[in-house]
Design a protein around this motif. Structure first.
Motif, PDB file in Angstrom:
ATOM      1  N   GLY A   1       0.822  -1.209   0.000  1.00 37.16           N
ATOM      2  CA  GLY A   1       0.000   0.000   0.000  1.00 37.16           C
ATOM      3  C   GLY A   1       0.851   1.251   0.000  1.00 37.16           C
ATOM      4  N   LEU A   2       1.913   1.237   0.773  1.00 37.06           N
ATOM      5  CA  LEU A   2       2.829   2.377   0.825  1.00 37.06           C
ATOM      6  C   LEU A   2       3.443   2.624  -0.552  1.00 37.06           C
ATOM      7  CD1 LEU A   2       3.735   4.256   3.143  1.00 37.06           C
ATOM      8  CD2 LEU A   2       5.713   2.759   3.466  1.00 37.06           C
ATOM      9  N   ALA A   3       3.797   1.543  -1.240  1.00 33.91           N
ATOM     10  CA  ALA A   3       4.396   1.669  -2.569  1.00 33.91           C
ATOM     11  C   ALA A   3       3.427   2.277  -3.575  1.00 33.91           C
ATOM     12  CB  ALA A   3       4.869   0.300  -3.056  1.00 33.91           C
ATOM     13  N   GLU A   4       2.131   2.038  -3.389  1.00 32.42           N
ATOM     14  CA  GLU A   4       1.131   2.608  -4.302  1.00 32.42           C
ATOM     15  C   GLU A   4       1.122   4.129  -4.250  1.00 32.42           C
ATOM     16  OE1 GLU A   4      -2.808   0.957  -4.308  1.00 32.42           O
ATOM     17  OE2 GLU A   4      -2.075  -1.047  -3.800  1.00 32.42           O
ATOM     18  N   THR A   5       1.593   4.698  -3.154  1.00 29.25           N
ATOM     19  CA  THR A   5       1.663   6.165  -3.042  1.00 29.25           C
ATOM     20  C   THR A   5       3.059   6.684  -3.357  1.00 29.25           C
ATOM     21  OG1 THR A   5       2.208   6.099  -0.668  1.00 29.25           O
ATOM     22  CG2 THR A   5      -0.137   6.139  -1.269  1.00 29.25           C
ATOM     23  N   GLY A   6       3.949   5.785  -3.780  1.00 27.36           N
ATOM     24  CA  GLY A   6       5.281   6.214  -4.207  1.00 27.36           C
ATOM     25  C   GLY A   6       6.361   6.136  -3.157  1.00 27.36           C
ATOM     26  N   TYR A   7       6.089   5.467  -2.018  1.00 29.57           N
ATOM     27  CA  TYR A   7       7.079   5.383  -0.938  1.00 29.57           C
ATOM     28  C   TYR A   7       7.631   3.966  -0.811  1.00 29.57           C
ATOM     29  CZ  TYR A   7       5.816  10.052   0.700  1.00 29.57           C
ATOM     30  OH  TYR A   7       5.602  11.407   0.787  1.00 29.57           O
ATOM     31  N   ALA A   8       8.939   3.889  -0.630  1.00 29.68           N
ATOM     32  CA  ALA A   8       9.604   2.602  -0.430  1.00 29.68           C
ATOM     33  C   ALA A   8      10.588   2.744   0.727  1.00 29.68           C
ATOM     34  CB  ALA A   8      10.335   2.157  -1.695  1.00 29.68           C
TER      35      ALA A   8
ATOM     36  N   VAL B   1      -2.850   6.321  11.809  1.00 26.51           N
ATOM     37  CA  VAL B   1      -3.617   5.479  10.882  1.00 26.51           C
ATOM     38  C   VAL B   1      -3.835   4.135  11.571  1.00 26.51           C
ATOM     39  CG1 VAL B   1      -3.688   4.357   8.635  1.00 26.51           C
ATOM     40  CG2 VAL B   1      -2.619   6.611   8.866  1.00 26.51           C
ATOM     41  N   PHE B   2      -5.091   3.796  11.861  1.00 29.78           N
ATOM     42  CA  PHE B   2      -5.389   2.558  12.567  1.00 29.78           C
ATOM     43  C   PHE B   2      -5.919   1.494  11.618  1.00 29.78           C
ATOM     44  CE2 PHE B   2      -9.234   5.232  13.019  1.00 29.78           C
ATOM     45  CZ  PHE B   2     -10.195   4.395  12.475  1.00 29.78           C
ATOM     46  N   GLU B   3      -5.868   0.258  12.091  1.00 28.03           N
ATOM     47  CA  GLU B   3      -6.503  -0.873  11.409  1.00 28.03           C
ATOM     48  C   GLU B   3      -7.075  -1.758  12.493  1.00 28.03           C
ATOM     49  OE1 GLU B   3      -6.978  -4.950  10.013  1.00 28.03           O
ATOM     50  OE2 GLU B   3      -5.523  -4.258  11.499  1.00 28.03           O
TER      51      GLU B   3
ATOM     52  N   HIS C   1      -4.706  -4.118   5.668  1.00 35.75           N
ATOM     53  CA  HIS C   1      -3.353  -3.637   5.951  1.00 35.75           C
ATOM     54  C   HIS C   1      -2.772  -2.880   4.756  1.00 35.75           C
ATOM     55  CE1 HIS C   1      -2.302  -5.411   9.926  1.00 35.75           C
ATOM     56  NE2 HIS C   1      -3.376  -6.126   9.659  1.00 35.75           N
ATOM     57  N   ARG C   2      -3.145  -3.258   3.552  1.00 32.83           N
ATOM     58  CA  ARG C   2      -2.698  -2.502   2.375  1.00 32.83           C
ATOM     59  C   ARG C   2      -3.266  -1.090   2.419  1.00 32.83           C
ATOM     60  NH1 ARG C   2      -4.743  -1.448  -2.560  1.00 32.83           N
ATOM     61  NH2 ARG C   2      -6.540  -2.810  -2.206  1.00 32.83           N
TER      62      ARG C   2
ATOM     63  N   ILE D   1      -1.539   2.791   2.219  1.00 28.94           N
ATOM     64  CA  ILE D   1      -1.974   3.861   1.310  1.00 28.94           C
ATOM     65  C   ILE D   1      -2.242   5.143   2.095  1.00 28.94           C
ATOM     66  CG2 ILE D   1      -3.841   4.610  -0.222  1.00 28.94           C
ATOM     67  CD1 ILE D   1      -4.107   1.679  -1.120  1.00 28.94           C
ATOM     68  N   TYR D   2      -2.947   5.013   3.221  1.00 34.38           N
ATOM     69  CA  TYR D   2      -3.275   6.209   4.004  1.00 34.38           C
ATOM     70  C   TYR D   2      -2.028   6.830   4.621  1.00 34.38           C
ATOM     71  CZ  TYR D   2      -8.356   6.740   3.885  1.00 34.38           C
ATOM     72  OH  TYR D   2      -9.631   7.044   3.507  1.00 34.38           O
ATOM     73  N   ALA D   3      -1.090   5.994   5.076  1.00 36.73           N
ATOM     74  CA  ALA D   3       0.150   6.535   5.633  1.00 36.73           C
ATOM     75  C   ALA D   3       0.892   7.342   4.575  1.00 36.73           C
ATOM     76  CB  ALA D   3       1.033   5.406   6.152  1.00 36.73           C
ATOM     77  N   GLY D   4       0.935   6.824   3.349  1.00 33.16           N
ATOM     78  CA  GLY D   4       1.600   7.536   2.260  1.00 33.16           C
ATOM     79  C   GLY D   4       0.903   8.834   1.907  1.00 33.16           C
ATOM     80  N   ARG D   5      -0.410   8.832   1.911  1.00 30.70           N
ATOM     81  CA  ARG D   5      -1.151  10.058   1.573  1.00 30.70           C
ATOM     82  C   ARG D   5      -0.938  11.136   2.632  1.00 30.70           C
ATOM     83  NH1 ARG D   5      -7.158   8.476  -0.439  1.00 30.70           N
ATOM     84  NH2 ARG D   5      -7.271  10.764  -0.508  1.00 30.70           N
ATOM     85  N   ILE D   6      -0.836  10.717   3.888  1.00 31.69           N
ATOM     86  CA  ILE D   6      -0.570  11.691   4.959  1.00 31.69           C
ATOM     87  C   ILE D   6       0.836  12.257   4.812  1.00 31.69           C
ATOM     88  CG2 ILE D   6      -0.204  11.906   7.447  1.00 31.69           C
ATOM     89  CD1 ILE D   6      -2.619  10.035   7.807  1.00 31.69           C
ATOM     90  N   LEU D   7       1.796  11.423   4.457  1.00 30.88           N
ATOM     91  CA  LEU D   7       3.156  11.922   4.229  1.00 30.88           C
ATOM     92  C   LEU D   7       3.194  12.943   3.099  1.00 30.88           C
ATOM     93  CD1 LEU D   7       5.366   8.698   4.538  1.00 30.88           C
ATOM     94  CD2 LEU D   7       5.009  10.493   6.238  1.00 30.88           C
TER      95      LEU D   7
END
Length: 326
Positions: A51-58, A114-116, A270-271, A275-281
């Motif tokens: 999910g993080l990778a979908e927002t461009g973060y690795a 970001v919770f799950e 979890h994916r 995604i949400y963590a990346g969008r917040i970043l």
């Protein structure tokens, strides 16, 4: 330029700090509050990183992740959450259940979280609205807690002549009482008796299975709880050893040799946290990100386990199963 002017100029420059050659700007840091150990969380971490990778973060390239693992000792979560706050991370990811997000929320009202979890975040008091969460929290909720009564229905369909079933409950869970209440309503509707059995440590697991025949219960139904879910292999081994039909929330249980599972798709949830963590970043606020609901619920059936228990799974169950292990 006079010599004393040159000396004065050089003296002024000496106070400057020039960037080192090739120095890169600091990358953002995600704080990851894990209730268990990395090994138990491997598949969920993989989904989070996807999910993080979908927002461009690795990780290791343009983002860093600070992990804090409770190793199953949930009483350590508040201390670990406070540690991440002191680290001044950019966002805290709190996956895996109510205990984790409540610990993170108590630690900070400013750092985005970001919770799950598998329950209702409104009922837990985590957010006031799914569409417009206020404050510093947003995240993902699956249907694992809400479908707990359905597990009892599946066990009754498999064992229609059973007049009673045992229910495994973690009394330390914030959702334990509501799940037992919902299960009792379902039991009344089905005309069966329920026996609640408590377990909050691994040392209490075996007693769950030895109690089933003593209570003349047809099988064992697990409530939704991360502590149970992350110990699926151990529970599957105990179910086989004591020849007890059982159903849990996690697909890891039938994959490890247990009979059945029914719960939310944890890989999808979890994916979404990634995604949400990346969008917040990238600058979005938690209050602008609606709480996501994972509506996919999976039924896994292990026919090998059923055969070893001397059970025949009815076609009505097999036809609706998402995965049948033969």
């Amino acid at each position: 330029m006079r010599r004393r002017d040159v000396i004065a100029l050089l003296g002024g420059l000496a106070g400057w700090t020039l960037p080192a050659s090739g120095q890169q700007p600091a990358v953002p840091v995600i704080g990851y509050l894990g209730p268990e150990s990395p090994g138990r969380y491997a598949s969920r971490l993989h989904a989070f990183r996807e999910g993080l990778a979908e927002t461009g973060y690795a990780e290791g390239r343009n983002v860093a992740i600070e992990f804090r693992w409770a190793e199953g000792r949930y009483d350590q979560l508040p201390r670990l959450a406070a540690d991440l706050v002191n680290r001044q991370v950019a966002v805290i990811v709190a996956p895996g259940g109510a205990e984790i997000v409540l610990a993170a929320r108590s630690a900070t009202t400013t750092i985005p979280i970001v919770f799950e979890l598998g329950g209702d975040p409104i009922a837990l008091g985590v957010v006031g609205s799914l569409a417009r969460p206020e404050g510093n929290l947003t995240g993902v909720s699956s249907l694992s807690v809400g479908v707990t009564p359905k597990r009892l229905e599946f066990m009754h369909e498999l064992l229609p002549s059973a007049g009673a079933f045992a229910v495994a409950v973690n009394p330390t869970s914030p959702t334990a009482k509501s799940q037992v209440r919902d299960l009792q309503r379902a039991a009344t509707s089905l005309g069966v008796e329920l026996h609640a059995l408590h377990a909050s440590t691994e040392q209490e697991f075996e007693a769950l299975f030895t109690a089933v025949p003593r209570l003349r219960a047809g099988g064992l139904v697990f409530t939704s709880d991360p502590y149970f879910a992350y110990r699926s292999q151990q529970l599957a081994a105990l179910a086989a050893r004591h020849a007890v039909p059982a159903i849990t929330q996690s697909r890891d249980f039938p994959n490890a040799g247990g009979l059945m599972s029914y719960g939310g798709d944890f890989e999808q949830s979890h994916r979404h946290t990634g995604i949400y963590a990346g969008r917040i970043l990238k600058g979005e606020r938690p209050s602008g990100l609606p709480v996501q609901l994972v509506t996919k619920v999976e039924l896994f059936i292990n026919l090998k386990a059923a055969d070893s228990l001397g059970l025949t799974v009815p076609p009505s169950l097999i036809s609706i199963a998402d995965v049948v292990i033969e």
